[in-house]
Write a protein that holds these residues in place. Structure first.
Motif, PDB file in Angstrom:
ATOM      1  N   ASP A  25       0.701  -1.120   0.079  1.00  0.00           N
ATOM      2  CA  ASP A  25       0.324   0.151   0.081  1.00  0.00           C
ATOM      3  C   ASP A  25       0.468   1.057  -0.463  1.00  0.00           C
ATOM      4  O   ASP A  25       1.594   1.726   1.642  1.00  0.00           O
ATOM      5  N   LYS A  27       1.882   5.392  -0.359  1.00  0.00           N
ATOM      6  CA  LYS A  27       1.454   6.539  -0.270  1.00  0.00           C
ATOM      7  C   LYS A  27       2.313   7.551  -0.857  1.00  0.00           C
ATOM      8  O   LYS A  27       3.124   7.879  -0.579  1.00  0.00           O
ATOM      9  N   GLU A  43      -1.522   9.299 -11.914  1.00  0.00           N
ATOM     10  CA  GLU A  43      -2.710   8.372 -12.089  1.00  0.00           C
ATOM     11  C   GLU A  43      -2.396   7.226 -12.839  1.00  0.00           C
ATOM     12  O   GLU A  43      -2.606   5.744 -12.947  1.00  0.00           O
ATOM     13  N   ALA A  46      -0.299   4.542 -11.197  1.00  0.00           N
ATOM     14  CA  ALA A  46      -0.817   3.698 -10.509  1.00  0.00           C
ATOM     15  C   ALA A  46      -1.608   2.649 -11.128  1.00  0.00           C
ATOM     16  O   ALA A  46      -1.502   1.937 -10.311  1.00  0.00           O
ATOM     17  N   ASN A  57      -1.144  -1.577  -3.737  1.00  0.00           N
ATOM     18  CA  ASN A  57      -1.905  -0.010  -4.242  1.00  0.00           C
ATOM     19  C   ASN A  57      -1.621   0.711  -4.728  1.00  0.00           C
ATOM     20  O   ASN A  57      -0.418   1.393  -3.416  1.00  0.00           O
ATOM     21  N   ARG A  59      -1.783   5.252  -2.980  1.00  0.00           N
ATOM     22  CA  ARG A  59      -2.874   5.921  -2.981  1.00  0.00           C
ATOM     23  C   ARG A  59      -1.954   7.258  -2.442  1.00  0.00           C
ATOM     24  O   ARG A  59      -1.030   7.975  -2.275  1.00  0.00           O
ATOM     25  N   LEU A  61      -1.611  11.245  -2.653  1.00  0.00           N
ATOM     26  CA  LEU A  61      -2.250  12.061  -1.269  1.00  0.00           C
ATOM     27  C   LEU A  61      -2.536  13.898  -2.286  1.00  0.00           C
ATOM     28  O   LEU A  61      -1.166  13.894  -2.824  1.00  0.00           O
TER      29      LEU A  61
END
Length: 373
Positions: A25, A27, A43, A46, A57, A59, A61
């Motif tokens: 995960d 960040k 984007e 990811a 994954n 995320r 921010l």
């Protein structure tokens, strides 16, 4: 207090990857608004990473979490796993990187300059050492389009530019502005709008894409093409916290590396398209588009020719860079190499075309067993 400790004290800390579970995960601190060109690259990164490694994954921010100046420390301290770094703002921490950054006036193609910068930094032993020292693993740079003058007042001639206060994003444009008789002001991208709205700035030396990226289209009255020229290629689009990187498995590292190539390609294409889209939008808004006058163009070309030797001399004197002339020449050679790699009709190419070139020339050669370890 380090940024990580501060955020932890506020209850905003995020887990530093200390094992395979945490590392899945990731960040990512974008340091920019969601409307910014770089955000589209994150984007794409990811999405590409998810396709190659379904157990990972990302995320993303937003700017409100960490801004472009805080992200560097955030990555270093493990507040986030990866993110955006504006290297020109960090000369004391990244002195080796300043040499190719300061050769901005060599640039006319964002794709060529991004490729040359990425290959240079990934294969420069001293550059790698200074990044690892700061707990960063470098995974690529991007470059914007050619730099023009975006201003509230008409600036096309040498007489026009004298005394004007212009935002400079890096030393090359600061030197150019001074040589032209203007006043260079160094502020972050997110501060430009307020400074121009308050009259602190007359304008900025920026690519046309920043008209919408930074909402300057609501303030700018004039765009002058053809000067100062050069490209901004000091944007490190993806740096990874070294602890996070080490905690990833080799297949996960390879997936991150390959996805980074796609993210960079998407940003490059978006920057290219943004120039034309922004000019069209500017005309609709009534913004006047000018070409730089012959006297400003001639003075700019003379400046660019003389600037290469100045950059090498400054690198040795101000930053203690050894063999600076040879390093400057190496970067010039890489720029020439990447200019030849520009595909025909690049502005209409698919992202995968550019990603494949980046992968073949750079990313496929990264040994994930040893790189950044």
């Amino acid at each position: 207090m380090k940024l990580s400790k501060l955020l932890l004290a506020l209850g905003l800390g995020v887990a530093i990857a200390s094992g395979p579970a945490a590392a899945r995960d990731l960040k990512l601190a974008s340091g920019v608004l969601p409307t910014h060109t770089n955000h589209t690259g994150y984007e794409a990164f990811a999405k590409a990473l998810k396709e190659q490694a379904p157990d990972m994954n990302v995320r993303i921010l937003p700017l409100s979490f960490l801004n472009s100046t805080q992200t560097y420390a955030g990555i270093r301290d493990g507040v986030v796993d990866l993110g955006f770094v504006l290297a020109p703002l960090l000369p004391s921490d990244l002195p080796e990187a300043q040499l190719p950054i300061n050769l901005a006036m060599l640039g006319s193609s964002g794709f060529a300059m991004a490729g040359a910068m990425t290959e240079y930094l990934m294969t420069c032993q001293e550059c790698q050492a200074e990044k690892l020292k700061m707990n960063h693993v470098y995974l690529g740079s991007v470059a914007a389009g050619p730099y023009w003058i975006l201003s509230t007042k008409k600036i096309t001639t040498l007489d026009d530019i004298k005394g004007k206060k212009l935002r400079s994003g890096a030393a090359p444009w600061g030197r150019w502005a001074s040589d032209m008789g203007a006043v260079a002001m160094s502020i972050t991208p997110n501060e430009i709008f307020e400074a121009m709205s308050q009259g602190t700035l007359d304008g900025g030396m920026l690519p046309a894409s920043e008209l919408t990226n930074l909402r300057l289209i609501d303030l700018v009255k004039h765009v002058t093409t053809g000067a100062p020229g050069g490209t901004y290629h000091g944007m490190e689009i993806l740096n990874v916290n070294r602890n996070t990187w080490r905690a990833l498995s080799e297949p996960q590292r390879r997936a991150v590396v390959d996805a980074a190539a796609m993210g960079s390609a998407v940003v490059t294409l978006r920057f290219l398209g943004d120039v034309e889209r922004n000019l069209a939008e500017a005309r609709k808004k009534g913004i006047q588009i000018h070409e730089a006058a012959p006297d400003l163009v001639a003075r700019s070309k003379a400046f660019a020719a003389a600037d290469i030797a100045r950059v090498a001399a400054s690198a040795e004197k101000d930053y203690g860079i050894k063999n600076a002339p040879a390093k400057a020449q190496r970067f010039r050679d890489l720029v020439a190499k990447w200019e030849k790699l520009i595909p025909p009709g690049i502005d209409k190419a698919e992202p995968k075309v550019l990603a494949d070139i980046l992968h073949k020339e750079i990313y496929s050669k990264i040994d994930v067993k040893t790189y950044g370890m």
